[in-house]
Write a protein that holds these residues in place. Structure first.
Motif, PDB file in Angstrom:
ATOM      1  N   ASN A 154       0.266   7.283  -4.713  1.00  0.00           N
ATOM      2  CA  ASN A 154      -1.401   6.511  -5.320  1.00  0.00           C
ATOM      3  C   ASN A 154      -0.829   5.882  -6.555  1.00  0.00           C
ATOM      4  O   ASN A 154       0.100   6.180  -7.207  1.00  0.00           O
TER       5      ASN A 154
ATOM      6  N   GLN B 276      -8.290   1.382 -10.426  1.00  0.00           N
ATOM      7  CA  GLN B 276      -8.952   1.653  -8.562  1.00  0.00           C
ATOM      8  C   GLN B 276      -7.817   2.755  -8.291  1.00  0.00           C
ATOM      9  O   GLN B 276      -6.284   2.397  -8.923  1.00  0.00           O
TER      10      GLN B 276
ATOM     11  N   ARG C 218      -5.240   3.588  -5.795  1.00  0.00           N
ATOM     12  CA  ARG C 218      -5.006   1.788  -4.309  1.00  0.00           C
ATOM     13  C   ARG C 218      -3.154   2.876  -3.857  1.00  0.00           C
ATOM     14  O   ARG C 218      -2.501   3.760  -4.039  1.00  0.00           O
ATOM     15  N   THR C 219      -4.098   3.559  -2.528  1.00  0.00           N
ATOM     16  CA  THR C 219      -2.609   4.659  -1.957  1.00  0.00           C
ATOM     17  C   THR C 219      -2.002   3.493  -1.049  1.00  0.00           C
ATOM     18  O   THR C 219      -3.008   1.968  -0.068  1.00  0.00           O
ATOM     19  N   VAL C 220      -0.225   3.813  -1.448  1.00  0.00           N
ATOM     20  CA  VAL C 220       0.291   1.888  -0.594  1.00  0.00           C
ATOM     21  C   VAL C 220       1.642   2.748   0.077  1.00  0.00           C
ATOM     22  O   VAL C 220       2.161   3.802  -0.595  1.00  0.00           O
TER      23      VAL C 220
ATOM     24  N   THR D 103       5.137  -4.688  -4.467  1.00  0.00           N
ATOM     25  CA  THR D 103       4.433  -3.786  -4.351  1.00  0.00           C
ATOM     26  C   THR D 103       3.325  -4.678  -4.139  1.00  0.00           C
ATOM     27  O   THR D 103       2.271  -4.377  -3.554  1.00  0.00           O
ATOM     28  N   ILE D 104       2.699  -4.488  -5.627  1.00  0.00           N
ATOM     29  CA  ILE D 104       1.223  -4.995  -5.534  1.00  0.00           C
ATOM     30  C   ILE D 104       0.796  -6.293  -5.477  1.00  0.00           C
ATOM     31  O   ILE D 104       0.007  -6.365  -4.643  1.00  0.00           O
TER      32      ILE D 104
ATOM     33  N   LYS E 128       1.764  -6.084  -1.530  1.00  0.00           N
ATOM     34  CA  LYS E 128       0.969  -5.082  -0.154  1.00  0.00           C
ATOM     35  C   LYS E 128      -0.748  -4.683  -1.110  1.00  0.00           C
ATOM     36  O   LYS E 128      -1.427  -4.309  -0.737  1.00  0.00           O
ATOM     37  N   LEU E 129      -0.653  -5.072  -1.815  1.00  0.00           N
ATOM     38  CA  LEU E 129      -2.131  -4.802  -2.717  1.00  0.00           C
ATOM     39  C   LEU E 129      -2.494  -6.007  -3.192  1.00  0.00           C
ATOM     40  O   LEU E 129      -4.208  -6.450  -3.694  1.00  0.00           O
TER      41      LEU E 129
END
Lengths: 774, 156
Positions: free
Chosen positions: B7, B13, B15-17, B28-29, B32-33
């Motif tokens: 998390n 917020q 965010r689960t990734v 990742t950001i 993935k996000l």
């Protein structure tokens, strides 16, 4: 002329996107199907490839395809000498050898690391001077066999990719008549553009054969043409998208990654494949900023009036000729700098070496040649004991003079250099003296230089603009100019707002270029965006105004000659209360009973440069470009005589801009270019080892200017309109840069009491020069 | 390679990734996000284009692993809402191509939070970690100083 919008610091149309992180650049576009193309680079500058073993790499999970160079067409813009993936041998450190396409970058990297390539080292060509020697190793053994454009003159059996000759007047006679001559040699290695956005391209081939490419490029229309031409693809089926570009400076005018992405996609059944340059790859694999070895000889009379110049340029084009051909020519046509010289002999050679190949860098050969010329002009001033500013003033180019390629200059096609020099004199307080002692260690010293530049783009380069309306009367502006950071799209909106006398907020510019629906703008290069697209835009605006007036004349029952357009309205000139809004007529006018006339208004305009010619191969005579922007520069340093370090105190540019279209944007262009010029002059270069490997391919070792290392900037303008340009505006995107190496070199040579002939101008260089070690 | 489901508290917020051990926070950001404001300019901490805020401090997200982001308050440029520094960048033409801009703004944003009275040398110390290739830096200096000034008035 009373201007409402032109000259104002209108906020960039894409400003909110850029300060919120929502602005999208090529690598920001996502799709889950996007595959990653990773490239295996050559570790050597010159070596024969004896074997490539990809068997272990093929076993890696996620690997879709592995490509090597055989059976791929040769590429190159003016001469086809470059395989997209090296075959037989590698010619520079960083050259692409194998392309791996995998599901993720990590899988691609793992596979790439398992590819075993065997090389057999070949002797390395380290400099253009070495390349020029008779017994030099050859970079291209089959130079005579390459397909080329007709105005390219390679010399097979040598490393000369191109040779441009300037023969004007009688140089030997001019030198013989000179009472004083000075002669010097200069050299510097290639360097990098280091745009903050590294290059990236995504390609896919759709089931119907459409080739879709998204790329971080200054030349999307050239990408389309070249892919069609290199690979025999259907031109109309290639669509190139270019979103915002994160800095370019010439480096994204070359077409390279697009080819790899296309080949990668073709190998995986047309799936989208991205080639994204990480920084090291961007620096060594993708084309770089050209290096130069120059010899300059100037002859003058006792008053310092220049009688003759004899010049040799050996451009370090690196391994392939891609844009070297044009860079060699651009350096030749303005070889003397902005001075009246009746007798000119220049040999400009585009040389192959085992360096990363070169591509345009902001200024297109001009900051480079300017360093050599301006240092020599200072040597002449010193020898004659004439004030260097006065010497430049006396020799300044003017209307009535001719350029090295014998273009007759007039009041419009050249700016006013003498006025630039006069303004510079005041701006940098020249009368206070060039040298100011601070204490026994520190001294403050000013150096100056001048420049000129024309653009040497293709004689038939086009630019087009389309205008459409929204039903509220606002206008959509579509131009093929790429927004690379210069604010061109916003300035185009200002030009249209001025012309239509309407609110600039009611003009919507299309930021993205897409080669299918945006009219072509040849390439976003050479400070020619506003010059060409501006003219096309004015023609489109005239077209729109004529159509608006035609409908309005029926509605208002008045002849079109009696009508005026302003504030998104057409009205009667002498009674503005009688009129009709754009929104009532831009999609046709409807009478109360439903009858309609007119229809959707679409404006179109285009521009093509006039009277440009190819150069005569023996004399160089010809018209290479539309206008010469001129400028004068000063740099003041604080020099430490003990350790030979220095601090940049002040840098000044006075440019004949014609007219300022957007004040803050223009200042930003000039100051940003000066910053880049000082960075190039003072610190940026590639360092090579004996194998020709680049030793500093990272931003910690290749180190541009950072916050707080900048000097104070002084900018002033001269306003000599170019009658061919929209509102008289001259190109200004590059010019702040051009004089920085010369001015800094002149300041430091005086400060250190030594003649500096190389870049970058580091304390180490000063020390070595003083010690006689260069 | 080992995968971790984590998390991340990003822009207020959770965010689960799912990430690999080797995935950087930047990767990742972005990948993935979908937060692409942070830019991959060098991937080794030289250029500052990927600067985000972690617990209020500027952090180069290419130098931090995604798994290290757990339990931290992460803010990216997408999490700012019309701040003084963003307005100042627009007003003073402190960007051209815009690629380094999110990193510079996030660095300046932290500076204003953490060092509201920053003097010239502090500003230089903070901002020399980022590279801008288009502007002359004078524009950025003008913007950050005007935002610092306005911030003082706001907080008084």
């Amino acid at each position: 002329m009373n201007m409402e919008v032109i000259g104002k610091s209108v906020i960039r149309k894409e400003a909110q996107e850029k300060v919120t992180g929502r602005a999208l650049y090529t690598h920001d576009y996502h799709s889950t199907r996007k595959l990653s193309g990773r490239v295996v680079l050559s570790p050597y500058a010159h070596a024969r490839i004896t074997s490539i073993d990809t068997s272990n790499a093929r076993k890696v999970t996620g690997v879709r395809a592995i490509l090597t160079g055989e059976n791929i067409a040769l590429t190159g813009e003016s001469m086809r000498d470059r395989p997209p993936l090296a075959t037989d041998k590698v010619r520079y450190h960083g050259e692409a050898v194998v392309l791996v396409v995998a599901d993720t970058p990590a899988q691609g990297d793992l596979a790439a690391s398992l590819i075993n390539i065997q090389y057999e080292l070949l002797p390395v060509v380290h400099t253009p001077t070495q390349a020029f020697q008779n017994n030099a190793p050859l970079v291209h053994e089959r130079l005579g066999e390459y397909k080329k454009e007709k105005d390219v003159y390679p010399v097979p059996g040598t490393n000369i990719a191109h040779h441009v000759k300037i023969r004007k007047g009688n140089v030997e006679k001019g030198l013989a008549e000179s009472s004083v001559t000075v002669e010097a040699e200069y050299s510097f290695s290639p360097s990098d553009h280091a745009a903050m956005e590294t290059r990236s391209s995504i390609a896919e081939i759709r089931p119907d054969g459409t080739i879709k490419i998204m790329t971080s490029s200054q030349a999307p229309f050239m990408v389309k043409q070249l892919i069609a031409s290199y690979f025999n693809e259907d031109l109309g089926k290639i669509v190139v998208d270019t979103p915002l570009v994160g800095g370019a400076y010439g480096g994204k005018a070359a077409v390279q990654l697009e080819l790899l992405a296309y080949l990668g996609s073709k190998a995986v059944g047309g799936l989208p494949v991205e080639i994204f340059n990480e920084r090291e790859q961007d620096i060594i694999m993708s084309p770089c900023h050209i290096g130069l070895d120059a010899k300059v000889k100037i002859g003058a009379d006792p008053n310092g009036i220049i009688k003759a110049m004899k010049i040799q340029f050996l451009w370090d084009g690196g391994a392939y000729s891609d844009k070297l051909i044009d860079l060699t020519r651009a350096g030749a046509v303005d070889c003397t700098g902005p001075y009246k010289v009746e007798n000119v002999w220049c040999d400009s050679y585009g040389m192959y070496t085992n360096h990363t190949y070169a591509t345009p860098f902001r200024g297109f050969s001009h900051s480079e040649l300017s360093f050599a010329i301006e240092r020599t002009v200072d040597l002449l001033a010193k020898k004659l004991q004439i004030d260097p500013l006065e010497l430049r003033y006396r020799n300044a180019i003017k209307p009535g003079h001719t350029t090295p390629t014998r273009v007759l200059l007039n009041q419009s096609n050249v700016g006013n250099l003498q006025e630039c020099i006069e303004k510079l004199r005041k701006l940098i307080r020249w009368e206070e003296g060039q040298v100011k002692e601070i204490n026994e260690r520190l001294v403050r010293v000013k150096g100056i230089s001048c420049s000129w530049k024309t653009s040497t783009i293709d004689p038939n380069a086009p630019s087009g603009v389309i205008l459409t309306f929204n039903r509220d009367g606002s206008i959509n502006l579509m131009s093929g100019v790429v927004e690379i950071g210069t604010g061109t799209k916003t300035v185009l909106a200002q030009i249209l707002a001025e012309k239509m006398k309407m609110n600039v907020e009611k003009i919507h510019v299309r930021m993205k270029v897409d080669t299918q629906t945006t009219p072509e703008h040849w390439k976003t290069v050479a400070s020619r965006g506003i010059y060409m697209a501006g003219r096309a835009l004015l023609e489109a605006a005239d077209d729109v105004i004529a159509q608006l007036k035609n409908i309005a004349s029926i509605v208002l029952r008045a002849p079109t000659e009696d009508l005026e357009v302003a504030n998104s309205r057409v009205f009667i000139k002498d009674n503005p209360r009688i009129g009709v809004d754009f929104k009532e007529i831009c999609y046709g006018y409807q009478y109360p009973n439903g009858n309609s006339i007119g229809g959707q208004i679409i404006g179109r305009g285009n521009f093509i440069l006039r009277h440009l010619t190819y150069l005569d191969p023996e004399t160089g005579e010809g018209n290479p470009g539309p206008e010469w922007t001129v400028a004068a520069y000063g740099v003041e340093v604080e020099f430490d005589r003990r350790d030979l370090t220095y601090r940049l105190i002040r840098a000044a540019s006075v440019i004949d801009i014609g007219i300022v279209l957007n004040e803050k944007a223009a200042l930003g262009q000039v100051m940003g270019a000066m910053s880049m010029g000082l960075s190039f002059a003072g610190r940026e270069t590639f360092y090579y080892d004996e194998l020709g490997q680049v030793l500093n391919p990272q931003l910690r070792t290749y180190r541009p200017l950072r916050y707080g290392e900048n000097p104070e900037y002084l900018v002033d303008f001269v306003y000599t309109p170019d009658l061919q340009a929209a509102y008289g505006a001259r190109g200004v995107g590059e010019h702040g840069l051009l004089g920085m190496p010369g001015a800094l070199g002149n300041a430091l040579s005086l400060a250190a009491n030594v003649s500096l002939h190389h870049l970058p101008l580091t304390p180490e260089l000063i020390w070595k020069t003083k010690a006689g070690k260069v | 390679m080992k995968l971790h489901t984590i998390n991340l508290n990003i822009n207020d917020q959770v965010r689960t990734v799912t990430v690999r051990t080797g995935d950087t926070l930047l990767y990742t950001i972005r990948e993935k996000l979908g937060l692409t404001g942070a830019k991959p300019g060098c991937l080794n901490g030289d250029c500052g284009a990927c600067t985000i805020n972690v617990d209020g401090w500027p952090m180069k997200s290419c130098l931090m692993m995604a798994v290290e982001g757990q339990g931290k308050q992460i803010k990216t440029i997408e999490g700012l809402g019309n701040t003084l520094i963003q307005q100042a960048f627009v007003e003073h033409f402190a960007f051209q191509c815009g690629y380094c801009t999110p990193g510079f703004i996030m660095n300046c944003h932290s500076l204003i939070l953490k060092k509201p009275d920053a003097d010239d040398s502090t500003i230089k110390e903070w901002l020399e970690s980022n590279i801008c290739r288009c502007t002359s830096y004078i524009e950025i200096e003008t913007a950050v100083k005007s935002a610092l000034e306005k911030n003082k008035h706001h907080s008084n």
